[in-house]
Design an enzyme around this catalytic site. Structure first.
Site, mmCIF file in Angstrom:
data_model
loop_
_atom_site.group_PDB
_atom_site.id
_atom_site.type_symbol
_atom_site.label_atom_id
_atom_site.label_comp_id
_atom_site.label_asym_id
_atom_site.label_seq_id
_atom_site.Cartn_x
_atom_site.Cartn_y
_atom_site.Cartn_z
ATOM 1 N N ALA A 268 -4.980 -2.756 6.973
ATOM 2 C CA ALA A 268 -4.446 -1.405 7.069
ATOM 3 C C ALA A 268 -4.321 -0.821 5.675
ATOM 4 O O ALA A 268 -4.525 -1.533 4.698
ATOM 5 C CB ALA A 268 -3.067 -1.427 7.735
ATOM 6 N N MET A 269 -3.981 0.463 5.617
ATOM 7 C CA MET A 269 -3.903 1.133 4.321
ATOM 8 C C MET A 269 -2.760 2.125 4.306
ATOM 9 O O MET A 269 -2.600 2.922 5.228
ATOM 10 C CB MET A 269 -5.250 1.820 4.050
ATOM 11 N N GLU A 270 -2.013 2.090 3.213
ATOM 12 C CA GLU A 270 -0.750 2.824 3.106
ATOM 13 C C GLU A 270 -0.874 4.263 2.615
ATOM 14 O O GLU A 270 0.055 4.784 1.998
ATOM 15 C CB GLU A 270 0.174 2.064 2.145
ATOM 16 N N HIS A 303 4.845 -3.545 6.391
ATOM 17 C CA HIS A 303 4.256 -3.623 5.053
ATOM 18 C C HIS A 303 3.741 -2.253 4.600
ATOM 19 O O HIS A 303 4.077 -1.792 3.512
ATOM 20 C CB HIS A 303 3.118 -4.654 5.064
ATOM 21 N N GLU A 304 2.963 -1.613 5.435
ATOM 22 C CA GLU A 304 2.385 -0.318 5.037
ATOM 23 C C GLU A 304 3.492 0.719 4.873
ATOM 24 O O GLU A 304 3.456 1.532 3.957
ATOM 25 C CB GLU A 304 1.344 0.161 6.053
ATOM 26 N N GLU A 326 1.699 -5.063 -4.334
ATOM 27 C CA GLU A 326 1.396 -5.956 -3.211
ATOM 28 C C GLU A 326 2.363 -7.145 -3.128
ATOM 29 O O GLU A 326 2.856 -7.471 -2.054
ATOM 30 C CB GLU A 326 -0.058 -6.430 -3.278
HETATM 31 N N1 B3K Z 1 -3.404 -1.643 -0.049
HETATM 32 C C1 B3K Z 1 -4.274 -1.991 1.050
HETATM 33 C C2 B3K Z 1 -5.408 -2.854 0.666
HETATM 34 C C3 B3K Z 1 -6.569 -2.148 0.102
HETATM 35 C C4 B3K Z 1 -7.739 -3.083 -0.056
HETATM 36 C C5 B3K Z 1 -8.841 -2.439 -0.771
HETATM 37 N N2 B3K Z 1 -10.019 -3.269 -0.862
HETATM 38 C C6 B3K Z 1 -3.527 -2.620 2.165
HETATM 39 C C7 B3K Z 1 -2.234 -3.216 1.824
HETATM 40 O O1 B3K Z 1 -2.108 -4.150 1.081
HETATM 41 O O2 B3K Z 1 -1.259 -2.707 2.296
HETATM 42 ZN ZN ZN Z 2 -0.107 -3.870 0.640
#
Ligand code: B3K
Ligand code: ZN
Length: 880
Positions: A268-270, A303-304, A326
């Site tokens: 997923a992506m935040e 997390h996100e 992270e």
């Molecule tokens: N920040 C994103 C991960 C992005 C990965 C890019 N290759 C998800 C996360 O750690 O929440």
């Molecule tokens: Zn993250």
């Protein structure tokens, strides 16, 4: 972008940006044959830069430049330089407006970076460096801008148009098209930009923040998934509340959106206000998702969401600081999961991942510190070290400072750095400043790679009643680093008396009120601690709760381990003692195929676990899981995977045979009564039941077979249906295997997330996942090379979990993997670089395996036009 000799980027070469972009005005014209992106940037020279009137440099990748204008005047080709991955514009004024128009082809974007199409919808993934695939821009996290985004598309195919922030304008256009404009009031780096356009249904809810603001919560999914949103929505609301309660963090925008997409490179992506999820990490229903999936979804949603503060409001200065957001955010989501479920079980799960996979990474060719100092391709650094070890480092700060000081530190960090792009050092400094503690030696955790080893020895002076514990630390050499300095390690421990009682830990004789547990602080290469006032030699309980990410070696006897398994007051260490005992027994059988008997202590210990229902059942469910093959490999030198598999299998079968009746009783006792719920108690019950079933089928037990078939038919949830399916698939009952596999597929063929589970059950199975069967799965109607989940569920599961098949002595598994990595390298280099990981561990295996694994890597290395992603992994793995 393909190149044969990618450049290495160094932390030491970091310079502040020469130009800042205060605002970005984007217009996306979306069409089936491509998209036109108009971007208007307000640029000014950075007062903090000493670069002077340098040329403006913008990153770009796979873009077609249509026009470029400075303060309204078109720049013709002689006025700038196109270096392929950069545009360089010399002679720019101190402040100016730059207009860039690019043409991109989302429908042909198989890398899934930037703007691409997934199941007919447009979506984006910009972290780390995807924004440069959309338009020319200074694509680095320390350039933070206000974004305004107008999206135009055909209305009937794309009724929903989303971006970050608040929707401020919308309307119809000619030719059946429409537009929506979004404005995000918070300056952000471009990696947090997001756009979604599609035919999606909206699920709404709301959340009232601690200050009384009403937040609109919206989930957008394809219509067929409308019934699978409740769990994520509920997890979101609980996360929002938890972040207020535990960290004092309130949500800042008026809307929070989650979108599910099927084709996604990671979980997923935040993106600010618009989180985008891999469908498998957000959609769930009782019928289609296992307990594990429910828990994973809850953790990822949290997390996100938590990134909104740890990542978005306070972001990273450069990608070397990735663990700043992270590591901290994983620590935060782990604490959340511990608070909502069983803390001991959560800790066991995290440590299992860390010890199996992160320790292996730390000992392998890609080993790097939590804050790396160089990389070729940043996508390769979204690693277990950055995430999981990074979280352990934050966890150690938490245990050194205690919860109150830690909270003061995080408050100071958020307050001091709100709206900034900062470093891991800034994080540690805030913790120091708030607590008054000196963490200078502790900082080595960020700088030195490799897993510290603690060699523990002890002696008991009976006449003086003194027990001495000596701990020596050493850190192995890793690529580019040797002669490491001792680190600051919090080491939680206790001592047990012969009756299992916890003994007071007196550091001086006559200490009254001595605690029963201490966190010793190791700072030197060697320490000896003395414990006074003891009548007998105690049994040490070491590194409780896994208080530091280290390997501990101590000459435990099997009696001591069995004793700790039932007496250690620390649940984590009870489990760990069981793991150590099982490892010892299995290792004793590796390469010893004629040895048939197993230690009766292991059988007795397991009998007690299975039969005693007064024990914490969630812990028991974990304790019954034998150490995995991957972990056993990680612990060995010159590993022989098939021999390890065979030894482990033999132990399982001996245990199952000896405990057959207890297993049937355990199965029956854990019959679920009442409706399905995802609670620690019910999860434990289902786990015990399904473990019992799988053990019974391993020994071809007819009653077990009957129970499995019944359960497969009657299950009202995916955990039980999958438990029965897996047990039958891994059994010798070939006809049952075929029958349940095809019944399962027929039932769920229209649900991609379930089909992925169906693929991985087979690919991970020694029975159903032989190489010809794996090749057949790649030809299956539901397999799709463009979908990362499908690729992972077949190829990833085969190479990562089906170890005896993957490590076939004839090398066919390795050849297969090399072939698939080459194939994927052309379409999706990020996924290819992940998939090649098992081969990179070639030095860990006995030479007859290792040499063939190396040959597989060489084959990949020699592929023409290798991506930078795979290049880096393969070349580093082959380096001397
Ligand atoms: N920040 C994103 C991960 C992005 C990965 C890019 N290759 C998800 C996360 O750690 O929440
Ligand atoms: Zn993250």
């Amino acid at each position: 972008m393909r190149t044969n000799q990618p450049k290495t980027i160094y932390l030491s070469e970091y310079r502040v940006p020469a130009y800042l972009v205060d605002s970005v005005d984007l217009t996306f014209e979306l069409f089936e044959e491509g998209a036109r992106v108009h971007s208007v940037l307000s640029v000014r020279r950075n007062p903090d830069s000493d670069a002077g009137p340098a040329p403006l440099e913008l990153d770009g990748d796979s873009l077609k430049l249509e026009s470029l204008a400075l303060d309204g005047k078109t720049l013709d080709e002689g006025a700038f330089e196109d270096l392929g991955d950069r545009l360089v514009i010399p002679g720019v004024p101190e402040t100016f407006e730059l207009t860039v128009v690019t043409w991109i082809e989302p429908q042909n974007n198989t890398r899934l970076e930037g703007l691409y199409k997934s199941s007919g919808m447009f979506c984006t993934q910009c972290e780390a460096e995807g924004f440069r695939c959309i338009t020319y821009f200074p694509d680095r996290p320390d350039v933070m801008s206000r974004f305004r985004t107008r999206i135009e598309a055909e209305k009937s195919a794309y009724p929903v148009l989303l971006s970050n922030g608040n929707d401020v304008d919308r309307g119809d256009l000619a030719d059946g098209r429409h537009f929506v404009t979004w404005e995000d009031p918070f300056p952000k780096p471009c990696y947090l930009f997001a756009l979604v356009a599609g035919d999606l249904v909206e699920k709404r809810d709301s959340f009232t923040t601690c200050s009384g603001r009403e937040i609109d919560l919206r989930m957008y999914v394809e219509p067929r998934n409308a019934e699978k949103c409740d769990h994520a929505m509920d997890s979101l609301k609980r996360s929002m509340r938890w972040d207020e309660d535990v960290y004092g963090r309130e949500y800042d925008l008026d809307i929070f959106m989650i979108v599910a997409v099927d084709d996604f490179n990671m979980g997923a992506m935040e993106n600010k206000g618009l989180n985008i999820f891999n469908s498998s990490c957000v959609l769930a229903s009782q019928e289609t998702a296992t307990d594990m999936a429910f828990q994973r979804i809850e953790a990822i949603v949290a997390h996100e969401y938590f990134h909104n503060w740890s990542g978005n409001r306070v972001t990273c200065r450069d990608w070397f600081q990735l663990s700043l957001k992270e590591g901290f955010t994983v620590f935060r989501d782990a604490s959340f999961s511990a608070d909502t479920g069983s803390p001991t079980v959560k800790r066991i799960e995290d440590v299992t991942l860390l010890r199996t996979a992160q320790f292996a990474e730390d000992a392998g060719p890609m080993s790097h510190p939590v804050r790396p100092s160089s990389y070729m391709e940043i996508s390769n650094f979204y690693t277990l070290t950055i995430y999981e070890k990074g979280a352990e480092v934050v966890r150690m700060i938490h245990s050194l400072l205690g919860p109150d000081m830690f909270r003061k530190g995080s408050d100071l960090y958020f307050e001091r750095h709100d709206g900034q792009a900062v470093t891991t050092d800034d994080f540690v400094r805030a913790m120091e400043d708030a607590s008054g503690r000196d963490l200078s030696q502790f900082r080595l955790w960020y700088e030195q790679a490799g897993t510290p080893v603690l060699d523990v020895s002890d002696e008991f002076d009976a006449s003086a009643g003194i027990y001495r514990l000596t701990i020596r630390q050493s850190i192995p050499d890793t690529p580019g680093q040797s002669n490491k300095q001792p680190q600051h390690i919090p080491f939680a421990m206790g001592l047990l008396g012969a009756q299992g009682q916890a003994l007071p830990l007196r550091l001086r004789s006559g200490d009254t009120d001595a605690p029963l547990e201490r966190v010793l602080e190791l700072t030197d290469a060697e320490h000896t601690f003395e414990f006074h006032g003891l009548d007998e030699r105690p049994v040490p309980s070491l590194l409780r709760h896994f208080s530091a990410p280290v390997r501990v070696s101590y000459p435990w006897t099997r009696e001591q381990l069995q004793f700790l398994m039932s007496h250690d007051p620390d649940g984590f260490n009870r489990w760990d003692a069981g793991q150590r005992l099982a490892v010892d027994v299995i290792q004793g059988l590796v390469g010893n195929p004629d040895e048939d008997a197993i230690d009766s202590r292991l059988v007795d210990a397991y009998r007690q676990l299975i039969s005693d229902s007064s024990l914490d059942q969630a812990l028991v469910a974990k304790m019954l899981q034998l150490p995995s093959e991957a972990y056993l490999i990680e612990l060995s030198e010159a590993a022989d995977a098939p021999a390890i598999h065979a030894a482990r299998e033999r132990v399982l079968k001996r245990l199952a045979t000896a405990l057959r009746d207890e297993l049937v009783a355990c199965y029956n006792r854990n019959h679920q009564s009442g409706p399905y719920r995802v609670t620690p108690e019910q999860i434990a019950g289902r786990s015990l039941r399904n473990t019992a079933l799988s053990w019974l089928l391993l020994i071809n037990d007819d009653e077990g077979r009957e129970l499995a078939s019944q359960q497969f038919r009657a299950a009202d949830n995916m955990t039980d249906r999958m438990g029965a399916l897996r047990a039958l698939v891994n059994s010798d009952y070939e006809a049952d295997r075929e029958r349940v596999l095809s019944e399962f597929y027929e039932r769920f063929r229209h649900d991609p997330q379930v089909v992925e589970q169906w693929f991985s059950v087979q690919a991970a199975s020694g029975q159903a996942g032989r190489l010809p069967q794996i090749r057949a799965l790649l030809e299956h109607e539901a397999f799709d090379w463009k979908n990362p989940n499908k690729v992972r569920s077949v190829i990833g599961a085969f190479a990562g979990q089906n170890l005896a098949e993957f490590h076939k002595p004839d090398g066919s598994g390795y050849e297969f993997l090399a072939e698939q990595v080459c194939r994927l390298d052309d379409s999706n280099p990020q996924i290819a670089a992940r998939l090649v990981t098992p081969l990179t561990r070639w030095r860990k295996f006995a030479p007859s395996y290792g040499e063939q694994m190396k040959a597989g890597l060489e084959k990949v290395r020699d592929k023409a036009g290798l991506s930078r992603d795979v290049y880096e992994v393969v070349h580093k793995s082959l380096a001397d």
